[in-house]
Design an enzyme around this catalytic site. Structure first.
Site, PDB file in Angstrom:
ATOM      1  N   PHE A 155       0.980  -1.243   0.046  1.00 26.91           N
ATOM      2  CA  PHE A 155      -0.096   0.031  -0.105  1.00 26.91           C
ATOM      3  C   PHE A 155       0.887   1.242   0.001  1.00 26.91           C
ATOM      4  CE2 PHE A 155      -4.573   0.532   1.347  1.00 26.91           C
ATOM      5  CZ  PHE A 155      -5.255  -0.378   0.345  1.00 26.91           C
TER       6      PHE A 155
ATOM      7  N   GLN B  59      -7.663  14.727   3.466  1.00 24.54           N
ATOM      8  CA  GLN B  59      -6.962  13.707   2.250  1.00 24.54           C
ATOM      9  C   GLN B  59      -7.871  13.548   1.028  1.00 24.54           C
ATOM     10  OE1 GLN B  59      -6.458   9.018   2.990  1.00 24.54           O
ATOM     11  NE2 GLN B  59      -4.481  10.123   3.085  1.00 24.54           N
TER      12      GLN B  59
ATOM     13  N   HIS C 171      -7.997  11.268  -2.131  1.00 29.00           N
ATOM     14  CA  HIS C 171      -7.580   9.951  -2.588  1.00 29.00           C
ATOM     15  C   HIS C 171      -7.344  10.010  -4.098  1.00 29.00           C
ATOM     16  CE1 HIS C 171      -7.481   5.641  -3.454  1.00 29.00           C
ATOM     17  NE2 HIS C 171      -7.565   5.578  -2.027  1.00 29.00           N
TER      18      HIS C 171
ATOM     19  N   LEU D  55     -14.955   5.510  -4.996  1.00 27.59           N
ATOM     20  CA  LEU D  55     -13.489   5.272  -4.972  1.00 27.59           C
ATOM     21  C   LEU D  55     -12.982   3.809  -5.618  1.00 27.59           C
ATOM     22  CD1 LEU D  55     -11.014   5.912  -2.924  1.00 27.59           C
ATOM     23  CD2 LEU D  55     -11.666   3.892  -1.725  1.00 27.59           C
TER      24      LEU D  55
ATOM     25  N   GLU E 190      -6.811   1.735  -3.387  1.00 23.87           N
ATOM     26  CA  GLU E 190      -5.369   1.992  -3.490  1.00 23.87           C
ATOM     27  C   GLU E 190      -4.804   0.512  -3.740  1.00 23.87           C
ATOM     28  OE1 GLU E 190      -3.204   4.950  -1.178  1.00 23.87           O
ATOM     29  OE2 GLU E 190      -2.181   3.270  -0.163  1.00 23.87           O
TER      30      GLU E 190
ATOM     31  N   ARG F 214      -0.415   9.364  -0.311  1.00 22.14           N
ATOM     32  CA  ARG F 214      -1.556   9.712  -1.260  1.00 22.14           C
ATOM     33  C   ARG F 214      -1.513  11.144  -1.372  1.00 22.14           C
ATOM     34  NH1 ARG F 214      -6.577   6.440   1.908  1.00 22.14           N
ATOM     35  NH2 ARG F 214      -5.832   4.362   1.025  1.00 22.14           N
TER      36      ARG F 214
ATOM     37  N   HIS G  16     -11.552  12.542   0.535  1.00 23.84           N
ATOM     38  CA  HIS G  16     -11.753  11.074   0.832  1.00 23.84           C
ATOM     39  C   HIS G  16     -11.696  10.865   2.554  1.00 23.84           C
ATOM     40  CE1 HIS G  16     -11.383   6.656   1.127  1.00 23.84           C
ATOM     41  NE2 HIS G  16     -10.232   6.859   1.689  1.00 23.84           N
TER      42      HIS G  16
ATOM     43  N   ARG H 203      -2.520  10.578   6.234  1.00 19.49           N
ATOM     44  CA  ARG H 203      -2.645   9.214   6.780  1.00 19.49           C
ATOM     45  C   ARG H 203      -2.116   8.181   5.618  1.00 19.49           C
ATOM     46  NH1 ARG H 203      -6.722   5.011   5.569  1.00 19.49           N
ATOM     47  NH2 ARG H 203      -8.242   6.418   4.558  1.00 19.49           N
TER      48      ARG H 203
HETATM   49  C1  LIG Z   1     -14.866   4.530  -0.005  1.00 13.60           C
HETATM   50  C2  LIG Z   1     -13.758   4.345   1.272  1.00 13.60           C
HETATM   51  C3  LIG Z   1     -12.880   3.327   1.427  1.00 13.60           C
HETATM   52  C4  LIG Z   1     -12.164   3.159   2.338  1.00 13.60           C
HETATM   53  N1  LIG Z   1     -11.264   2.059   2.328  1.00 13.60           N
HETATM   54  C5  LIG Z   1     -10.183   2.185   3.550  1.00 13.60           C
HETATM   55  C6  LIG Z   1      -9.446   0.842   3.571  1.00 13.60           C
HETATM   56  O1  LIG Z   1      -9.431   0.178   2.524  1.00 13.60           O
HETATM   57  N2  LIG Z   1      -8.640   0.899   4.517  1.00 13.60           N
HETATM   58  C7  LIG Z   1      -8.759   1.896   5.525  1.00 13.60           C
HETATM   59  O2  LIG Z   1      -7.673   1.758   6.469  1.00 13.60           O
HETATM   60  N3  LIG Z   1      -9.428   3.054   5.625  1.00 13.60           N
HETATM   61  C8  LIG Z   1     -10.480   3.043   4.471  1.00 13.60           C
HETATM   62  N4  LIG Z   1     -11.253   3.916   4.424  1.00 13.60           N
HETATM   63  C9  LIG Z   1     -11.539   4.879   5.715  1.00 13.60           C
HETATM   64  C10 LIG Z   1     -12.246   4.122   6.867  1.00 13.60           C
HETATM   65  O3  LIG Z   1     -13.234   3.099   6.237  1.00 13.60           O
HETATM   66  C11 LIG Z   1     -13.083   4.789   7.665  1.00 13.60           C
HETATM   67  O4  LIG Z   1     -12.021   6.078   8.204  1.00 13.60           O
HETATM   68  C12 LIG Z   1     -13.644   4.327   8.936  1.00 13.60           C
HETATM   69  O5  LIG Z   1     -14.132   2.943   8.520  1.00 13.60           O
HETATM   70  C13 LIG Z   1     -14.595   4.888   9.738  1.00 13.60           C
HETATM   71  O6  LIG Z   1     -15.108   3.965  10.834  1.00 13.60           O
HETATM   72  P1  LIG Z   1     -15.827   4.644  12.001  1.00 13.60           P
HETATM   73  O7  LIG Z   1     -16.191   3.527  12.746  1.00 13.60           O
HETATM   74  O8  LIG Z   1     -15.082   5.764  12.323  1.00 13.60           O
HETATM   75  O9  LIG Z   1     -17.059   5.414  11.447  1.00 13.60           O
HETATM   76  P2  LIG Z   1     -18.083   5.016  10.085  1.00 13.60           P
HETATM   77  O10 LIG Z   1     -17.839   3.565   9.923  1.00 13.60           O
HETATM   78  O11 LIG Z   1     -18.330   6.171   9.225  1.00 13.60           O
HETATM   79  O12 LIG Z   1     -19.593   4.899  11.009  1.00 13.60           O
HETATM   80  C14 LIG Z   1     -20.153   6.208  11.531  1.00 13.60           C
HETATM   81  C15 LIG Z   1     -21.341   5.619  12.446  1.00 13.60           C
HETATM   82  O13 LIG Z   1     -21.759   7.101  13.329  1.00 13.60           O
HETATM   83  C16 LIG Z   1     -23.292   6.872  13.110  1.00 13.60           C
HETATM   84  N5  LIG Z   1     -23.603   8.208  13.017  1.00 13.60           N
HETATM   85  C17 LIG Z   1     -23.081   9.353  12.540  1.00 13.60           C
HETATM   86  N6  LIG Z   1     -23.826  10.543  12.888  1.00 13.60           N
HETATM   87  C18 LIG Z   1     -24.719  10.191  13.988  1.00 13.60           C
HETATM   88  C19 LIG Z   1     -25.699  10.815  14.397  1.00 13.60           C
HETATM   89  N7  LIG Z   1     -25.904  11.958  14.427  1.00 13.60           N
HETATM   90  N8  LIG Z   1     -26.490  10.049  15.529  1.00 13.60           N
HETATM   91  C20 LIG Z   1     -26.252   8.691  15.508  1.00 13.60           C
HETATM   92  N9  LIG Z   1     -25.393   8.014  14.833  1.00 13.60           N
HETATM   93  C21 LIG Z   1     -24.584   8.710  14.058  1.00 13.60           C
HETATM   94  C22 LIG Z   1     -23.481   6.198  11.848  1.00 13.60           C
HETATM   95  O14 LIG Z   1     -24.831   5.810  11.769  1.00 13.60           O
HETATM   96  C23 LIG Z   1     -22.492   5.129  11.598  1.00 13.60           C
HETATM   97  O15 LIG Z   1     -23.020   3.893  12.326  1.00 13.60           O
HETATM   98  C24 LIG Z   1     -12.152   4.190   3.464  1.00 13.60           C
HETATM   99  C25 LIG Z   1     -13.114   5.263   3.427  1.00 13.60           C
HETATM  100  C26 LIG Z   1     -14.110   5.368   2.312  1.00 13.60           C
HETATM  101  C27 LIG Z   1     -15.087   6.314   2.331  1.00 13.60           C
END
Ligand SMILES: Cc1cc2nc3c(=O)[nH]c(=O)nc-3n(C[C@H](O)[C@H](O)[C@H](O)COP(=O)(O)OP(=O)(O)OC[C@H]3O[C@@H](n4cnc5c(N)ncnc54)[C@H](O)[C@@H]3O)c2cc1C
Length: 556
Positions: free
Chosen positions: A113, A226, A228, A237, A240, A271, A335, A370
């Site tokens: 990566f 960031q 992407h 997306l 990578e 990135r 991203h 990142r």
């Molecule tokens: C398309 C894409 C591909 C990616 N690929 C990778 C990868 O391959 N490897 C990597 O390391 N990272 C990757 N990332 C980044 C990574 O996926 C995210 O940073 C990470 O999954 C975020 O997880 P989280 O649990 O913090 O939040 P999220 O998974 O975004 O969850 C947020 C939660 O908060 C809840 N929520 C939000 N606001 C409220 C509210 N007001 N009231 C109640 N609930 C609320 C939502 O319902 C959800 O359940 C990628 C990101 C994207 C967008």
């Protein structure tokens, strides 16, 4: 009023991992999420999750790559914990039931990566996040954690200077409820929709950061956004992993232009470096209809279909190309946010009783940029740590003494929105103007003039926001109202991001200032901390922790 020891807001990977850990420590935990848990943005993660598992790899090498990737702004004490604990968390995810892709000898496969000196990214084809999220959801159900699905948190409950729960609206009925809790863990993910376009889901609107910010927790590193390098036309997306598996980037001359920008790492530089290189090629007239070409053809049909099946399908559906025979047109897109709610390594924020983990938090392991695969890792390492710390904290805290009338505050705020007559303006147009303005002026390339323009524009948009109403005045599944509330959150965050970007007079990681093109360690090797005041954001600094890696020039 509903009441729990620990309330986790957000059911992505960070929230579910935190809840599971707190439950294991024996406390009463509930998770609240605005969407069903497996629809959280984590499900979109394609490429994988990092850990130094390989024979020739080590946590120190992972830590160095992360420090270098962060352009020396990541806190090295946090990064050491992060990389040391990573292998244990991967093995645990595997034992919970994650079917990681395998090497021929049966061990967990790892792909190269960006910015990593070793192939260190564990993956499940190109659907890693989806698989991890389902595995954790199963664990959560098995542990008997109460999940409030499709509840939207509107604000935090603060009593005597500490966080004692949150107010939330049941989306199905429009009913507001107070959730008393001895501790709240914020795990609400990113804020990609502050930009237009973005690779993020429509639900990534930074609600948790905004709620915490207004309640008195600080935000940090908000200027680092960031982009992407490989997104399709509409921001969707392309992982990578496509370059990790050997994909090339080509300009209109058919050349691998990364030779010029990162002769050693080429397409797998970090990135920020690759995205800026692509945009420079496009701006200087060597793009192909405003895009760069991602060429996978030489990988062959078998590898593409086995390792990148989703990418093959997305390229077909969205760009209309079969990646087996044709290159995919891609360009950089917003991203991820490196910044978020300032925490220590246990998720502790500056507001007693409030913890944060995952993308909404800022530990800070990513600093100014990142590395791919480090964000999924952050959700599990620091989700687990925040869950444990919150469980410990609640054992010494008396039950929240929250007045049942506390809900009236947000009831009145919502009533005021619903009572507004809807004029010519709309939430959708304010949101689009915000997103496009942020993309243009707080994007990959910035300068003073643009940053001042965006601050003025945001002030205008905030003023319009105070007056705009919604068309749907009902209570049941009122998504117009949710979009309204989300927009208010995003405008506050956009303002903090633009101010910090203007304040930092240097280029580092994802922040590139055309008017200050050099990194300036003498003046800017420090974090910018933003706090909310009724008069507007106030800025302060926090030192960078340096344990063993002194800042060096960053070349790939
Ligand atoms: C398309 C894409 C591909 C990616 N690929 C990778 C990868 O391959 N490897 C990597 O390391 N990272 C990757 N990332 C980044 C990574 O996926 C995210 O940073 C990470 O999954 C975020 O997880 P989280 O649990 O913090 O939040 P999220 O998974 O975004 O969850 C947020 C939660 O908060 C809840 N929520 C939000 N606001 C409220 C509210 N007001 N009231 C109640 N609930 C609320 C939502 O319902 C959800 O359940 C990628 C990101 C994207 C967008």
């Amino acid at each position: 009023m509903l009441s729990h020891d620990v309330l986790v807001i957000g059911a992505g990977l960070a929230g579910m991992r935190a809840a599971l850990e707190a439950r294991r420590k024996g406390v009463d935990v509930a998770v609240l999420s605005k969407v069903h848990p497996v629809r959280s943005h984590s499900t979109q993660a394609q490429g994988g999750i990092n850990a130094a598992l390989g024979e020739d790899d080590s946590w120190e090498k992972h830590a160095f790559d992360t420090v270098k990737g962060s352009d020396y702004l990541g806190d090295q004490d946090s990064i050491e914990i992060f990389c040391k604990e990573a292998p244990g968390d991967i093995i645990e995810l595997e034992r919970m039931g994650t079917v990681f892709s395998r090497r021929d000898d049966g061990r967990i496969a790892q792909r190269p990566f960006g910015g990593a000196a070793f192939p260190r990214t564990c993956y499940v084809a190109d659907i890693t996040g989806q698989v991890l999220l389902h595995v954790l959801h199963e664990q959560l159900l098995e542990a008997g954690v109460r999940v409030y699905e499709e509840w939207f948190a509107t604000s935090l409950i603060i009593e005597d200077g500490a966080c004692h729960g949150a107010l939330a609206m049941e989306i199905r009925s429009g009913q507001l409820e107070a959730f008393g809790a001895k501790a709240v863990i914020m795990a609400t993910g990113g804020l990609g929709r502050v930009y237009e376009p973005s690779t993020n889901s429509l639900i990534s609107t930074g609600d948790g950061q905004a709620l915490a910010y207004r309640a008195g927790a600080a935000l940090m590193d908000t200027e680092f956004v960031q982009f992407h390098p490989t997104a399709l036309r509409n921001g969707i997306l392309v992982t990578e992993g496509a370059r990790g598996e050997g994909g090339y980037l080509l300009n209109s001359t058919g050349g691998r232009f990364m030779e010029k920008y990162a002769p050693k790492m080429m397409e797998l530089a970090s990135r920020d470096v690759v995205s800026r290189a692509e945009q420079t090629e496009i701006d200087e007239g060597r793009g192909v209809d405003g895009f760069i070409l991602l060429d996978l053809r030489h990988l062959g049909r078998e590898k593409i279909l086995e390792r990148l099946p989703q990418i093959h399908e997305l390229a077909m559906d969205i760009a209309g190309v079969d990646a087996i025979d044709e290159p995919i047109p891609i360009r950089p897109s917003m991203h991820y946010v490196m910044g978020g709610i300032k925490t220590d390594v246990n998720g502790v924020t500056l507001l007693p009783g409030l913890y944060a983990a995952g993308e909404c938090a800022c530990v800070t392991v990513h600093g100014a940029n990142r590395l791919g695969g480090n964000s999924l890792l952050e959700t599990v390492v620091f989700g687990r740590r925040a869950g444990a710390a919150a469980a410990e904290y609640v054992s010494g805290v008396a039950p929240a003494n929250v007045s049942a009338t506390v809900v009236s505050r947000d009831q009145e705020m919502i009533k005021a929105i619903l009572d507004r007559s809807d004029g010519a303006d709309s939430v959708a147009s304010i949101r689009m103007e915000m997103g496009q303005t942020m993309n243009r002026y707080v994007g990959m390339f910035r300068n003073e003039e643009g940053l001042q323009t965006v601050v003025a524009k945001l002030a205008e948009l905030k003023e319009r926001y105070q007056r705009v109403g919604v068309q749907d005045r009902g209570r049941v599944f009122n998504t117009s109202l949710l979009f309204h509330l989300e927009l208010g959150n995003m405008l506050d965050l956009a303002q903090a991001m633009a101010l910090a970007a203007g304040h930092r007079k240097e280029s580092r990681g994802a922040q590139f200032r055309r008017d200050f093109p050099q990194r300036d360690d003498e003046n800017w090797l420090k974090h910018i901390v933003v706090r909310y005041t009724p008069e507007g954001p106030s800025l302060d600094y926090s030192p960078v922790s340096i344990t063993r890696w002194q800042p060096e020039r960053r070349v790939y």
